[in-house]
Write an enzyme that holds these catalytic residues in place. Structure first.
Site, PDB file in Angstrom:
ATOM      1  CB  ILE A   1      -0.944  -0.007   1.226  1.00 38.37           C
ATOM      2  CG1 ILE A   1      -1.821   1.243   1.254  1.00 38.37           C
ATOM      3  CG2 ILE A   1      -0.201  -0.166   2.530  1.00 38.37           C
ATOM      4  CD1 ILE A   1      -2.880   1.209   2.354  1.00 38.37           C
ATOM      5  CB  SER A   2       1.331   4.005  -2.400  1.00 36.41           C
ATOM      6  OG  SER A   2       1.512   3.206  -3.547  1.00 36.41           O
TER       7      SER A   2
END
Length: 207
Positions: A51-52
């Site tokens: 997840i960025s």
């Protein structure tokens, strides 16, 4: 998170900032990682994906210039977090994920939180023609270039935001606008590091 990581670093789109405030990021990571969900770094979510970090999500969605009436294709669903933020901004969001397990989990999380996102499983490099045209395509994986299938699924003036470059080497975040002549105008948004965009029009699965 919003004030220190986003606004203080140049995220100016108030709609993006408000959307990032509303989406509960801690519900899109593993329970053990929830206390760290709002820190300024990416987090693993399984299947070798991440997840960025919040700033990158905000930067990409700001660059996509999403309007309330827009349709958005989110490439690389992952946990569904970026799709949820996009759903706060757009009229319609389609999110495509190549890992069936991640797609199922993300769809369940999004539905439980009330986000109307169409999560599909497939090769994101080919887009999702069934729900085209889109006003914006946002990809959370780095490709060698813009997949040829994507511009054909954009409306005139549509935007593509994606990292470009070889995995593990120099990459940059690029924002493209589809001009009336069919050409893509590129803006370089700076250096980034993303997982590879794997598929027929991206990198091969073997690396």
């Amino acid at each position: 998170m919003v004030e220190q990581q986003l606004a203080a670093r140049g995220i100016e789109d108030q709609r993006v900032l408000d959307a990032m405030r509303r989406v509960p990021r801690h519900l899109f990571v593993e329970p053990a990682a929830a206390p760290y969900a709002y820190e300024d770094h990416p987090m693993p979510i399984g299947e070798g994906q991440t997840i960025s970090q919040p700033y990158i999500v905000a930067l990409m969605l700001q660059a996509a210039r999403i309007r309330p009436e827009d349709a958005v294709l989110d490439v690389g669903t992952g946990s569904g977090y970026a799709a949820a933020v996009a759903a706060e901004l757009a009229h319609r969001v389609v999110s495509i994920e190549r890992h069936p397990g991640l797609a199922v989990e993300a769809a369940a999380t999004l539905e439980a939180l009330g986000y109307r996102v169409e999560v599909v499983t497939g090769d994101g490099t080919l887009g999702w023609p069934a729900s085209a045209p889109y006003d914006a395509i946002v990809a959370a994986a780095t490709g060698p270039s813009v997949p040829p299938a994507w511009p054909a699924q954009l409306r005139p003036g549509g935007r593509i935001v994606m990292p470009v470059g070889r995995p593990g080497r120099a990459q940059h975040l690029a924002a493209y606008t589809l001009r009336k002549d069919g050409e893509l105008h590129e803006t370089n948004l700076g250096a980034v590091a993303f997982v590879p965009l794997i598929g027929d029009q991206g990198w091969p699965a073997s690396g």
